[in-house]
Design an enzyme around this catalytic site. Structure first.
Site, PDB file in Angstrom:
ATOM      1  N   VAL A 208      -1.586  27.579  30.380  1.00 29.41           N
ATOM      2  CA  VAL A 208      -2.400  27.226  31.626  1.00 29.41           C
ATOM      3  C   VAL A 208      -1.708  25.719  32.384  1.00 29.41           C
ATOM      4  O   VAL A 208      -2.411  25.290  33.139  1.00 29.41           O
ATOM      5  CB  VAL A 208      -4.048  27.221  31.457  1.00 29.41           C
ATOM      6  N   GLY A 209      -1.141  25.130  31.489  1.00 28.34           N
ATOM      7  CA  GLY A 209      -0.896  23.779  32.062  1.00 28.34           C
ATOM      8  C   GLY A 209       0.340  23.208  31.256  1.00 28.34           C
ATOM      9  O   GLY A 209       0.468  23.355  29.920  1.00 28.34           O
ATOM     10  N   GLY A 211       2.594  19.190  30.971  1.00 27.67           N
ATOM     11  CA  GLY A 211       2.509  17.790  31.364  1.00 27.67           C
ATOM     12  C   GLY A 211       3.541  17.014  30.617  1.00 27.67           C
ATOM     13  O   GLY A 211       4.225  17.709  29.622  1.00 27.67           O
ATOM     14  N   ARG A 212       3.586  15.531  30.765  1.00 28.61           N
ATOM     15  CA  ARG A 212       4.523  14.832  29.964  1.00 28.61           C
ATOM     16  C   ARG A 212       4.047  14.723  28.296  1.00 28.61           C
ATOM     17  O   ARG A 212       4.875  14.436  27.503  1.00 28.61           O
ATOM     18  CB  ARG A 212       4.481  13.532  30.329  1.00 28.61           C
ATOM     19  N   TYR A 213       2.880  15.065  28.001  1.00 31.97           N
ATOM     20  CA  TYR A 213       2.411  15.181  26.867  1.00 31.97           C
ATOM     21  C   TYR A 213       2.581  16.425  25.835  1.00 31.97           C
ATOM     22  O   TYR A 213       2.405  16.619  24.496  1.00 31.97           O
ATOM     23  CB  TYR A 213       0.630  15.279  26.576  1.00 31.97           C
ATOM     24  N   GLU A 215       1.726  20.971  26.202  1.00 31.23           N
ATOM     25  CA  GLU A 215       1.126  21.978  26.935  1.00 31.23           C
ATOM     26  C   GLU A 215      -0.209  22.212  26.593  1.00 31.23           C
ATOM     27  O   GLU A 215      -0.606  21.680  25.529  1.00 31.23           O
ATOM     28  CB  GLU A 215       1.987  23.370  26.533  1.00 31.23           C
ATOM     29  N   VAL A 216      -0.927  22.833  27.576  1.00 32.94           N
ATOM     30  CA  VAL A 216      -2.335  23.271  27.359  1.00 32.94           C
ATOM     31  C   VAL A 216      -2.251  24.929  27.358  1.00 32.94           C
ATOM     32  O   VAL A 216      -1.882  25.558  28.292  1.00 32.94           O
ATOM     33  CB  VAL A 216      -3.299  22.578  28.472  1.00 32.94           C
ATOM     34  N   LYS A 229      -4.641  22.258  23.159  1.00 33.10           N
ATOM     35  CA  LYS A 229      -3.670  21.355  23.796  1.00 33.10           C
ATOM     36  C   LYS A 229      -2.542  20.694  22.811  1.00 33.10           C
ATOM     37  O   LYS A 229      -2.945  20.480  21.653  1.00 33.10           O
ATOM     38  CB  LYS A 229      -4.379  19.678  23.997  1.00 33.10           C
ATOM     39  N   ASP A 330      -6.883   5.573  31.294  1.00 38.22           N
ATOM     40  CA  ASP A 330      -6.077   6.562  31.946  1.00 38.22           C
ATOM     41  C   ASP A 330      -6.837   7.586  32.632  1.00 38.22           C
ATOM     42  O   ASP A 330      -6.661   8.747  32.880  1.00 38.22           O
ATOM     43  CB  ASP A 330      -5.166   7.319  30.987  1.00 38.22           C
TER      44      ASP A 330
END
EC number: 2.7.11.30
Length: 503
Positions: A208-209, A211-213, A215-216, A229, A330
């Site tokens: 569902v998402g 990012g730089r970290y 996936e979710v 996450k 953040d």
């Protein structure tokens, strides 16, 4: 409480995967065209290394079949069907078009062989007596344990904050687990062994998402939706920090993302870092604002709930069931989630800083990652922040909170007028601004986002506009505190001009 039909032992580890292809990690072999029938499909077909069909049954709902393409985790294709998930993979064009799957039927309990009548007459009274004695001992133990719990229970904890509400139908096994006596002393999550058990029983359903970290994913645990996450290996410190904070401090709060479990697993000869939390289908506030325009009362509801979460982080609670003060570091709309009741909860504590007045110890952690440049306060950009002072970190959170308020206000309808969603400073910096870009705009030019004049026409938004200005003072110590923001917003929500929207 029970969930579905009775089951013995722990549910086996489930894995399921439906994607539309992964543009970041393309497959090495030839691609095939597949039928794509999933909420995340961009068209009737997709291309990937293989075609997939996944049949998923969530608790209390009818099974749903998803079709798509796969590029990662081919080992999932070899999984056996269960009563919750069944998946099928094939390697030819449109081979998943007419495939139908079934779930494994729940096995009924085997019948116990009948007992001899004479033996029953002999053993019956003996067993009944033993049962009465056992019940008496158990009842006495339960009463004493309950009295001890009541003496030590923190008055601010409510049962409702401990229950994972993944669906409106049926009972929650995960809620029972979080609400049981086996939670940790901090009240923040489950014991480590239980966390690892839960993590190994989660089935990944859909991404569902990203990012730089990492996936979710939306996952299933005994038919309930959870968020998983998955951190990239280079962001191990963020995973470790977030796990450390959730497992050592009291963070159960309606406006803080609910933590369930954390685990380091090995999948396909690689290490994966998992953080399992409550799942909120609306996604982040950033995503929600792009899809949704807001009435003033909804804008206020989002703002108040976000302020409540930030105030809970910033405050130190004393006592055996207390918590240190925490600065987020953040804070941004991507790290605020929107719950089903349209309140916000704060997520991503990978950069958080903790401080306790008693020991005056500032725990900064060991994470080389920095916050999001677009939301950095001027004292961070010009490197004048006092890194040995905890209050300095809280002041940077307040600056970022003002920017999130601005994002909410832009999407709020006043006299039929509303602007498209834009990130802060969209008109003066590029999409991915550098440190120097932001430093020039915020520190040298001393610019802040332009507040639309139309906000003055509404009593709610005029209050938000004034609050933004007080969050953006160049002098950090002059900015509002999170507690003052929370109380002011609650006062606005209870004013005669607008209905009460925060319970």
């Amino acid at each position: 409480m029970t969930l579905g039909s009775p089951r013995k032992g722990l549910l086996m580890l489930l894995m399921a995967l439906v994607t539309q292809g992964d543009p970041v990690k393309p497959s090495r072999g030839p691609l095939v065209t597949c039928t794509c029938e999933s909420p995340h499909c961009k068209g009737p077909t997709c291309r990937g290394a293989w075609c997939t069909v996944v049949l998923v049954r969530e608790e209390g709902r009818h099974p749903q079949e998803h079709r798509g393409c796969g590029n990662l985790h081919r080992e999932l294709c070899r999984g056996r069907p269960t009563e919750f998930v069944n998946h099928y993979c094939c390697d030819s064009h449109l081979c998943n078009h007419n495939v139908s799957l079934v779930l494994e039927a729940t096995q009924p309990p085997s019948e116990q062989p009948g007992t001899d009548g004479q033996l029953a007459l002999i053993l019956g009274p003996v067993l009944a007596l033993l049962a009465l004695v056992a019940l008496g001992v158990l009842g006495l133990w339960h009463v004493r344990r309950r009295q001890e719990k009541q003496r030590g229970l923190h008055s601010e904890l409510g049962e409702s904050s401990l229950i994972l509400k993944a669906s409106e139908q049926g009972d929650s096994m995960l809620g029972d687990l979080l609400d049981s006596d086996c939670t940790t002393g901090s009240g923040s999550g489950l014991p480590f062994l239980v966390q690892r058990t839960v993590a190994r029983q989660v089935a990944l359903v859909e991404c569902v998402g990203k990012g730089r970290y990492g996936e979710v994913w939306r996952g299933l645990w005994h038919g309930e939706s959870v968020a998983v996450k998955i951190f990239s290996s280079r962001d191990e410190q963020s995973w470790f920090r977030e796990t450390e904070i959730y497992n050592t401090v009291l963070l159960r709060h309606d406006n803080i993302l609910g933590f369930i479990a954390s685990d380091m697993t090995s999948r396909n000869s690689s290490t994966q870092l998992w953080l399992i939390t409550h799942y909120h289908e609306h996604g982040s506030l950033y995503d929600f604002l792009q899809r949704q325009t807001l009435e003033p009362h909804l804008a206020l509801r989002l703002a108040v709930s976000a302020a409540c979460g930030l105030a809970h982080l910033h405050v130190e609670i004393f006592g055996t069931q207390g918590k240190p003060a925490i600065a987020h570091r953040d804070f941004k709309s991507r790290n605020v989630l929107v719950k089903s009741n349209l309140q916000c909860c704060i997520a991503d504590l990978g950069l958080a800083v903790m401080h306790s007045q008693g020991s005056d110890y500032l725990d900064i952690g060991n994470n080389p990652r920095v916050g999001t440049k677009r939301y950095m306060a001027p004292e961070v950009l010009d490197e004048q922040i006092r890194t040995d002072c905890f209050e300095s970190y809280k002041w940077t959170d307040i600056w970022a909170f003002g920017l999130v308020l601005w994002e909410i206000a832009r999407r709020t309808i006043v006299n039929g007028i509303v602007e498209d969603y834009r990130p802060p400073f969209y008109d003066v910096v590029p999409n991915d601004p550098s440190f120097e870009d932001m430093k020039k705009v915020v520190c040298v030019d001393q610019q802040t986002p332009t507040i639309p004049n139309r906000l003055a026409a509404d009593p709610v938004l005029s209050g938000l506009a004034q609050m933004m200005r007080e969050c953006w003072y160049p002098n950090p110590s002059a900015r509002l505190t999170a507690l003052r923001i929370k109380k002011t917003l609650q006062k606005i929500s209870n004013s005669p001009e607008k209905p009460k929207v925060i319970q």
